[in-house]
Design a protein around this motif. Structure first.
Motif, PDB file in Angstrom:
ATOM      1  N   GLY A 277      18.326 -32.914 -28.270  1.00 58.40           N
ATOM      2  CA  GLY A 277      19.010 -33.353 -27.060  1.00 58.40           C
ATOM      3  C   GLY A 277      18.967 -32.343 -25.922  1.00 58.40           C
ATOM      4  N   LEU A 278      18.250 -31.249 -26.097  1.00 55.17           N
ATOM      5  CA  LEU A 278      18.179 -30.223 -25.057  1.00 55.17           C
ATOM      6  C   LEU A 278      17.115 -30.572 -24.017  1.00 55.17           C
ATOM      7  CD1 LEU A 278      18.333 -27.022 -27.299  1.00 55.17           C
ATOM      8  CD2 LEU A 278      20.190 -28.000 -25.937  1.00 55.17           C
ATOM      9  N   PRO A 279      17.233 -30.051 -22.793  1.00 49.75           N
ATOM     10  CA  PRO A 279      16.178 -30.288 -21.794  1.00 49.75           C
ATOM     11  C   PRO A 279      14.857 -29.675 -22.250  1.00 49.75           C
ATOM     12  CG  PRO A 279      17.737 -28.619 -21.047  1.00 49.75           C
ATOM     13  CD  PRO A 279      18.331 -29.230 -22.265  1.00 49.75           C
ATOM     14  N   GLU A 280      13.750 -30.229 -21.746  1.00 46.27           N
ATOM     15  CA  GLU A 280      12.431 -29.765 -22.177  1.00 46.27           C
ATOM     16  C   GLU A 280      12.116 -28.370 -21.658  1.00 46.27           C
ATOM     17  OE1 GLU A 280       9.399 -32.552 -21.274  1.00 46.27           O
ATOM     18  OE2 GLU A 280      10.287 -34.190 -22.437  1.00 46.27           O
ATOM     19  N   THR A 281      12.645 -28.032 -20.527  1.00 50.77           N
ATOM     20  CA  THR A 281      12.399 -26.706 -19.964  1.00 50.77           C
ATOM     21  C   THR A 281      13.715 -25.949 -19.826  1.00 50.77           C
ATOM     22  OG1 THR A 281      12.585 -27.529 -17.691  1.00 50.77           O
ATOM     23  CG2 THR A 281      10.380 -27.499 -18.687  1.00 50.77           C
ATOM     24  N   GLY A 282      13.608 -24.643 -19.799  1.00 50.65           N
ATOM     25  CA  GLY A 282      14.808 -23.829 -19.693  1.00 50.65           C
ATOM     26  C   GLY A 282      14.625 -22.699 -18.700  1.00 50.65           C
ATOM     27  N   ARG A 283      15.372 -21.632 -18.910  1.00 55.77           N
ATOM     28  CA  ARG A 283      15.314 -20.475 -18.031  1.00 55.77           C
ATOM     29  C   ARG A 283      15.110 -19.222 -18.876  1.00 55.77           C
ATOM     30  NH1 ARG A 283      19.946 -17.553 -18.669  1.00 55.77           N
ATOM     31  NH2 ARG A 283      21.766 -18.676 -19.508  1.00 55.77           N
ATOM     32  N   THR A 284      14.790 -18.138 -18.214  1.00 56.89           N
ATOM     33  CA  THR A 284      14.661 -16.867 -18.910  1.00 56.89           C
ATOM     34  C   THR A 284      16.054 -16.301 -19.183  1.00 56.89           C
ATOM     35  OG1 THR A 284      12.540 -16.369 -17.884  1.00 56.89           O
ATOM     36  CG2 THR A 284      13.792 -14.512 -18.750  1.00 56.89           C
ATOM     37  N   ALA A 285      16.291 -15.972 -20.413  1.00 55.11           N
ATOM     38  CA  ALA A 285      17.595 -15.424 -20.790  1.00 55.11           C
ATOM     39  C   ALA A 285      17.774 -14.021 -20.221  1.00 55.11           C
ATOM     40  CB  ALA A 285      17.736 -15.390 -22.303  1.00 55.11           C
ATOM     41  N   ARG A 286      18.981 -13.738 -19.781  1.00 57.04           N
ATOM     42  CA  ARG A 286      19.265 -12.398 -19.264  1.00 57.04           C
ATOM     43  C   ARG A 286      19.474 -11.392 -20.387  1.00 57.04           C
ATOM     44  NH1 ARG A 286      22.657 -15.587 -16.198  1.00 57.04           N
ATOM     45  NH2 ARG A 286      24.557 -14.687 -17.102  1.00 57.04           N
ATOM     46  N   HIS A 287      19.813 -11.899 -21.568  1.00 56.80           N
ATOM     47  CA  HIS A 287      20.021 -11.020 -22.718  1.00 56.80           C
ATOM     48  C   HIS A 287      19.371 -11.643 -23.950  1.00 56.80           C
ATOM     49  CE1 HIS A 287      22.913  -8.301 -20.776  1.00 56.80           C
ATOM     50  NE2 HIS A 287      23.386  -9.386 -20.166  1.00 56.80           N
ATOM     51  N   SER A 288      18.838 -10.795 -24.800  1.00 57.17           N
ATOM     52  CA  SER A 288      18.221 -11.244 -26.042  1.00 57.17           C
ATOM     53  C   SER A 288      19.301 -11.570 -27.070  1.00 57.17           C
ATOM     54  CB  SER A 288      17.315 -10.130 -26.584  1.00 57.17           C
ATOM     55  OG  SER A 288      17.094 -10.283 -27.964  1.00 57.17           O
ATOM     56  N   PRO A 289      19.072 -12.563 -27.927  1.00 55.18           N
ATOM     57  CA  PRO A 289      20.049 -12.834 -28.989  1.00 55.18           C
ATOM     58  C   PRO A 289      20.208 -11.655 -29.950  1.00 55.18           C
ATOM     59  CG  PRO A 289      18.020 -14.065 -29.360  1.00 55.18           C
ATOM     60  CD  PRO A 289      17.930 -13.497 -27.985  1.00 55.18           C
ATOM     61  N   GLU A 290      19.209 -10.771 -29.954  1.00 57.91           N
ATOM     62  CA  GLU A 290      19.294  -9.608 -30.838  1.00 57.91           C
ATOM     63  C   GLU A 290      20.441  -8.682 -30.446  1.00 57.91           C
ATOM     64  OE1 GLU A 290      15.368  -8.699 -29.872  1.00 57.91           O
ATOM     65  OE2 GLU A 290      14.498  -9.496 -31.726  1.00 57.91           O
ATOM     66  N   ARG A 291      20.954  -8.838 -29.213  1.00 57.58           N
ATOM     67  CA  ARG A 291      22.114  -8.044 -28.816  1.00 57.58           C
ATOM     68  C   ARG A 291      23.290  -8.281 -29.768  1.00 57.58           C
ATOM     69  NH1 ARG A 291      22.857  -6.143 -23.542  1.00 57.58           N
ATOM     70  NH2 ARG A 291      24.570  -4.985 -24.540  1.00 57.58           N
ATOM     71  N   ILE A 292      23.388  -9.507 -30.307  1.00 50.57           N
ATOM     72  CA  ILE A 292      24.523  -9.803 -31.191  1.00 50.57           C
ATOM     73  C   ILE A 292      24.116 -10.034 -32.644  1.00 50.57           C
ATOM     74  CG2 ILE A 292      25.874 -10.762 -29.281  1.00 50.57           C
ATOM     75  CD1 ILE A 292      25.288 -13.557 -30.382  1.00 50.57           C
ATOM     76  N   THR A 293      22.819 -10.011 -32.933  1.00 56.71           N
ATOM     77  CA  THR A 293      22.384 -10.274 -34.313  1.00 56.71           C
ATOM     78  C   THR A 293      21.813  -9.042 -35.008  1.00 56.71           C
ATOM     79  OG1 THR A 293      20.175 -10.981 -33.586  1.00 56.71           O
ATOM     80  CG2 THR A 293      21.876 -12.698 -33.804  1.00 56.71           C
ATOM     81  N   ALA A 294      21.536  -7.984 -34.272  1.00 58.49           N
ATOM     82  CA  ALA A 294      20.937  -6.788 -34.878  1.00 58.49           C
ATOM     83  C   ALA A 294      21.894  -6.169 -35.899  1.00 58.49           C
ATOM     84  CB  ALA A 294      20.586  -5.775 -33.793  1.00 58.49           C
TER      85      ALA A 294
END
Length: 398
Positions: A277-294
């Motif tokens: 259900g998400l849009p086909e295109t998105g934007r560049t994230a300002r932060h990597s998910p690794e900031r909270i998963t490392a």
């Protein structure tokens, strides 16, 4: 049949464990050291699971049962190691007369590593003469330490699992301890024995349960672990005021506890269904998910702050794609690596990753403050995490 030398072996290992904990700076209080040297932990863990080396073919952890009958040496050595011993998975009590190897599963009961048990009692500033409520009896080992130090008459311990409490009670009474025990949900404390000088929880909550504030004496302290559906954790030591409010600082370190069963994360279904259900295109994230998963202490702290921004979100990774799902509002997001950046796609009334990004940016702008710089304020209008240089974060309603 147990070896004749069991008690001698156990005493030797118990003294060695206490000595090692003291050398590590954990047992600085003579009273708690004496308790560790006295309480026979092996009596509280007749059977437990330890992880095998490596994963199975499906990538699941292989858990091996350990009992005195299967391997006396391994069982006793583990009982007196500074290790958390898993005693139950998915709420199902094992058949310790015929235990089986397990593949995967969610631990739902354990004997917490002794250094953390002692640290919890010490951090809560538990002293002789205090009346104490322990939430989460588990195997009863932590309860026994408190009884040894304070006397059984001043200790109340509650456990939501009747079978677990039955086993713990048997071990406690067999060792000569007689605290007040009850099958009860820690979310509601234990009114019959209130009020308490100290309340210490060996499970985690999404927010501070109001009943605990009401059951602590004015000036009393509550030590608990806050957690949530992103599996972010923070410990807080609250001082309760006479007007029903409380406040206290977050504590440092990377401590996690199993969630109170009524606060466990709900199942959210297939991530692919949400992503559809998400849009086909998105934007560049300002932060990597690794900031909270490392696997770092900073990421551990940031995951809790992120969780305060999106308290109903859950996160899972499929391949290289990180999925955020919110079953309460129906919001979703994905983060996909594209060359040297991450692309985020979001839908629903809550822009999940955008909210997390705001917290991460504010955290960076505030020179990345540690947990000890945050204060939790609990009052009739809610529960707010405050920092002088960060916007206020709110915990979910308890």
């Amino acid at each position: 049949m147990m070896p004749a030398a069991l008690e001698t072996d156990a005493e030797r290992l118990r003294e060695a464990m206490a000595k090692a904990l003291a050398e590590d700076g954990v047992l600085t209080d003579p009273g708690w050291r004496a308790a560790v040297e006295t309480v026979p932990r092996h009596r509280f863990v007749p059977g437990f699971y330890l992880p095998a080396h490596g994963l199975d073919g499906q990538g699941l952890t292989v858990w091996e049962p350990v009992t005195a009958e299967l391997d006396y040496g391994r069982w006793l050595a583990a009982a007196y190691s500074d290790t958390t011993l898993i005693t139950q998975f998915d709420g199902d009590e094992p058949d310790w007369k015929n235990p089986q190897v397990r593949h995967g599963g969610a631990p739902t009961s354990s004997s917490t590593l002794p250094s953390l048990v002692v640290r919890m009692w010490a951090d809560a500033d538990v002293q002789e003469g205090h009346t104490v409520l322990e939430i989460g009896t588990g195997t009863g080992y932590s309860t026994a330490l408190a009884c040894e130090r304070l006397g059984s008459a001043d200790v109340t311990s509650i456990e939501v699992d009747p079978h677990r409490l039955e086993q713990a009670a048997s071990a406690l009474y067999g060792c000569g301890y007689s605290p007040t025990l009850a099958v009860a949900d820690g979310l509601y404390g234990y009114w019959p024995e209130a009020s308490f000088d100290r309340i210490v929880a060996a499970c985690s909550f999404r927010a501070v349960p109001p009943a605990l504030l009401a059951q602590a004496r004015p000036g009393g302290k509550i030590l608990l672990t806050l957690s949530g559906w992103l599996y972010g954790y923070a410990r807080v030591l609250l001082t309760v005021n006479g007007d029903g409010t409380a406040e206290g600082q977050l504590l440092g370190g990377t401590v996690s506890f199993m969630s109170a069963r009524t606060h466990a994360a709900p199942a959210f279904g297939n991530p692919a269904h949400w992503a559809a259900g998400l849009p086909e295109t998105g934007r560049t994230a300002r932060h990597s998910p690794e900031r909270i998963t490392a696997g770092t202490e900073e990421a551990f702290h940031l995951r809790f702050l992120a969780q305060c921004a999106v308290p109903d979100a859950q996160m899972t990774t499929v391949g290289e794609v990180a999925h955020l799902v919110d079953v309460v509002t129906g919001s979703a997001a994905t983060l996909t690596p594209v060359e040297d950046r991450w692309e985020v796609r979001e839908s629903g009334p809550v822009r999940l990753w955008e909210r997390i990004e705001r917290v991460l940016s504010a955290y960076d702008e505030a020179d990345q403050p540690g947990p000890e710089t945050f204060t939790l304020h609990v009052h009739g209008g809610g529960q707010h995490l405050r920092h002088p240089h960060l916007p206020g974060l709110t915990l979910p309603r308890p």
